[in-house]
Design an enzyme around this catalytic site. Structure first.
Site, mmCIF file in Angstrom:
data_model
loop_
_atom_site.group_PDB
_atom_site.id
_atom_site.type_symbol
_atom_site.label_atom_id
_atom_site.label_comp_id
_atom_site.label_asym_id
_atom_site.label_seq_id
_atom_site.Cartn_x
_atom_site.Cartn_y
_atom_site.Cartn_z
ATOM 1 N N HIS A 115 3.049 -13.327 -2.617
ATOM 2 C CA HIS A 115 3.551 -12.507 -1.517
ATOM 3 C C HIS A 115 4.624 -13.257 -0.734
ATOM 4 C CE1 HIS A 115 3.112 -9.145 1.179
ATOM 5 N NE2 HIS A 115 3.195 -9.986 2.192
ATOM 6 N N ASP B 62 5.335 14.773 -1.206
ATOM 7 C CA ASP B 62 4.843 14.640 0.161
ATOM 8 C C ASP B 62 3.766 13.548 0.209
ATOM 9 O OD1 ASP B 62 3.529 14.946 2.576
ATOM 10 O OD2 ASP B 62 3.576 17.137 2.539
ATOM 11 N N GLU C 103 8.030 -3.065 1.178
ATOM 12 C CA GLU C 103 7.209 -4.294 1.133
ATOM 13 C C GLU C 103 7.638 -5.162 -0.054
ATOM 14 O OE1 GLU C 103 3.014 -3.639 1.857
ATOM 15 O OE2 GLU C 103 2.528 -5.510 0.814
HETATM 16 C C1 MEV Z 1 -0.932 -5.693 0.700
HETATM 17 O O1 MEV Z 1 0.076 -4.769 0.957
HETATM 18 C C2 MEV Z 1 -1.984 -5.108 -0.196
HETATM 19 C C3 MEV Z 1 -3.210 -5.968 -0.451
HETATM 20 O O2 MEV Z 1 -3.801 -6.378 0.793
HETATM 21 C C4 MEV Z 1 -4.177 -5.152 -1.260
HETATM 22 C C5 MEV Z 1 -5.544 -5.768 -1.463
HETATM 23 O O3 MEV Z 1 -5.981 -6.575 -0.632
HETATM 24 O O4 MEV Z 1 -6.183 -5.395 -2.469
HETATM 25 C C6 MEV Z 1 -2.840 -7.240 -1.159
#
Ligand code: MEV
Length: 441
Positions: free
Chosen positions: A393, A296, A85
């Site tokens: 993001h 794991d 990610e």
């Molecule tokens: C995305 O991989 C993770 C989030 O959705 C976590 C959250 O909302 O706290 C950004």
């Protein structure tokens, strides 16, 4: 119509690929090419990977990144993270940098107890079963000496065996609930071997236990297996600082930010829909380090989510409070990890990852992993309560979109600069890219 194949595992790797390509694909050559592209040219290394599992046809890459500047218990770490990610490593690095100027992370291991159970059925006098268990307990432990010897030398072993009556939940159901200390190994094989021996000894000796009736002698072992629920293998990690130092928020002042952050944690505590996503963000950090260090992650995931629901409702794994002008944020999670055994000395990248962390023992690794989870959650909640998550993001995802569009290196550079002060969305990138291409034509 596809027919089932017999003896597949006995075929050579090339034969397996040939069968796969001709059975499930139109274009055989592309399949073979793609799979072979990921083979390692170092044959010894490839063989090592081939032999990790059955029916290996290729390797599946995940990026290995590092998040530097993690100050944990006054030691500085660069944390290895294996994850696909795009924004996870960037977020962890950002959180590490934020906290390095505020005293860093403090982590402590609360307990290291592992669990395993022999599940069995017994239909007879409960009192007699208890008498039998008391008489056989020492023998159960003695019968595993050949398994426990080495573990005992390292300071571990069996810590207790309890007889548990579960008949209120299921007629005739009892367990040997066993606890273990496995020191620096995760201990799955050790625990399972001990349990299978307990089961054998327990069943066999019942045959000659005088006060049992014939029916009571017939103890039916259902299964012997470790539990991935380890609520007493716990680690805590925390950060704290004066509220006035939480100044990095872009859209609000420190007091507002701190209050909103605590509110967000309270919401995750009370609302399962939010808690699951909140904890997923924590697992972004935890899984990435667990994977990079050869542990794991499925066991860790299962155990942590069960812990998140321990009070009868799925809830946040992190906690936050404001007290006398101090912001405190912490995580408490069960983690069963190993730094010896398993893949730890076998997978070259795992070895490298552990060396990068200063060859930690299991307790130190528990602390590092818990910190990675806390840092990830801090970064996510901070973005969510200030700029929104998409800004950071999508900035990180921009390159993925450009790669999908088959942008050249020069075009990628151009669009990263172009989107520096713009909102990245998939359609905005596609439109800008197409317009640019038309202009170039
Ligand atoms: C995305 O991989 C993770 C989030 O959705 C976590 C959250 O909302 O706290 C950004």
């Amino acid at each position: 119509m596809i027919t089932p194949i017999a003896g597949f595992s006995k075929l050579s790797k090339n034969e397996k690929i040939e069968w796969l390509a001709s059975t499930y694909f139109q274009n055989n050559t592309t399949v073979v090419d793609t799979l072979q592209k990921y083979w390692n040219s170092d044959e010894t290394l490839q063989k090592l990977h081939d032999e990790f599992i059955e029916n290996t046809i290729s390797n599946f890459y995940l990026p290995l990144g590092i998040a530097p500047n993690f100050l944990i218990n006054d030691e500085l770490y660069a944390i290895p993270m294996a994850i696909e990610e795009s924004s996870v490593v960037a977020a962890a690095s950002k959180a590490a940098k934020f906290w390095i100027d505020r005293g860093g992370f403090k982590a402590t291991v609360i307990n290291t107890e592992k669990v395993g159970q022999v599940h069995f059925m017994y239909f007879g006098s409960t009192e007699k079963l208890h008498t039998y268990f008391s008489s056989i307990k020492a023998e159960l432990i003695a019968s595993t000496k050949h398994i426990t010897q080495n573990m005992e030398k390292r300071g571990g072993g069996i810590t207790d065996i309890e007889l548990r009556d579960k008949t209120a939940a299921l007629d005739g159901y009892f367990q040997l609930h066993c606890t273990f200390e496995t020191v620096d190994s995760m201990g799955a094989n050790f625990i399972n071997s001990c349990l299978e021996q307990f089961a054998k000894t327990f069943k066999e000796n019942a045959q000659t236990f005088d006060i049992f009736s014939e029916q009571e002698k017939d103890i039916q072992i259902v299964m012997s297996i470790l539990s991935n629920y380890v609520p007493n293998c716990l680690v805590k990690a925390e950060v704290s600082c004066p509220v006035s130092s939480l100044t990095e928020s872009e859209t609000m002042d420190a007091n507002e930010f701190a209050a909103k952050f605590v509110r967000a944690i309270q919401i995750a505590k009370t609302e399962p829909y939010r808690a699951v996503t909140h904890n997923k963000g924590i697992m972004n950090g935890i899984d990435a380090v667990v994977l990079a260090t050869g542990n794991d992650f499925r066991a860790v995931e299962a155990g942590i989510h069960a812990y998140a629901a321990k009070d009868g409702r799925y809830s946040s794994l992190t906690h936050a409070e404001l007290n006398d002008g101090i912001f405190k944020f912490w995580i408490e999670i069960p983690l069963s990890l190993g730094t010896v055994g398993g893949l730890t000395s076998l997978h070259p990248l795992v070895k490298l990852a552990l060396e990068m962390l200063g060859k930690p023992n299991a307790k130190e690794l528990m602390q590092i992993v818990a910190v990675a989870g806390l840092a990830q959650n801090f970064a996510a909640v901070r973005s969510l309560t200030t700029t929104g998550i998409q800004k950071g993001h999508m900035k990180m995802h921009l390159v993925n979109i450009l790669n999908q569009l088959k942008a050249t290196e020069a075009e990628k550079k151009h669009f990263i600069a172009f989107f520096k002060d713009k909102t990245v969305t998939h359609s905005a990138v596609v439109n800008a890219f197409n317009t640019y291409k038309i202009g170039q034509a």
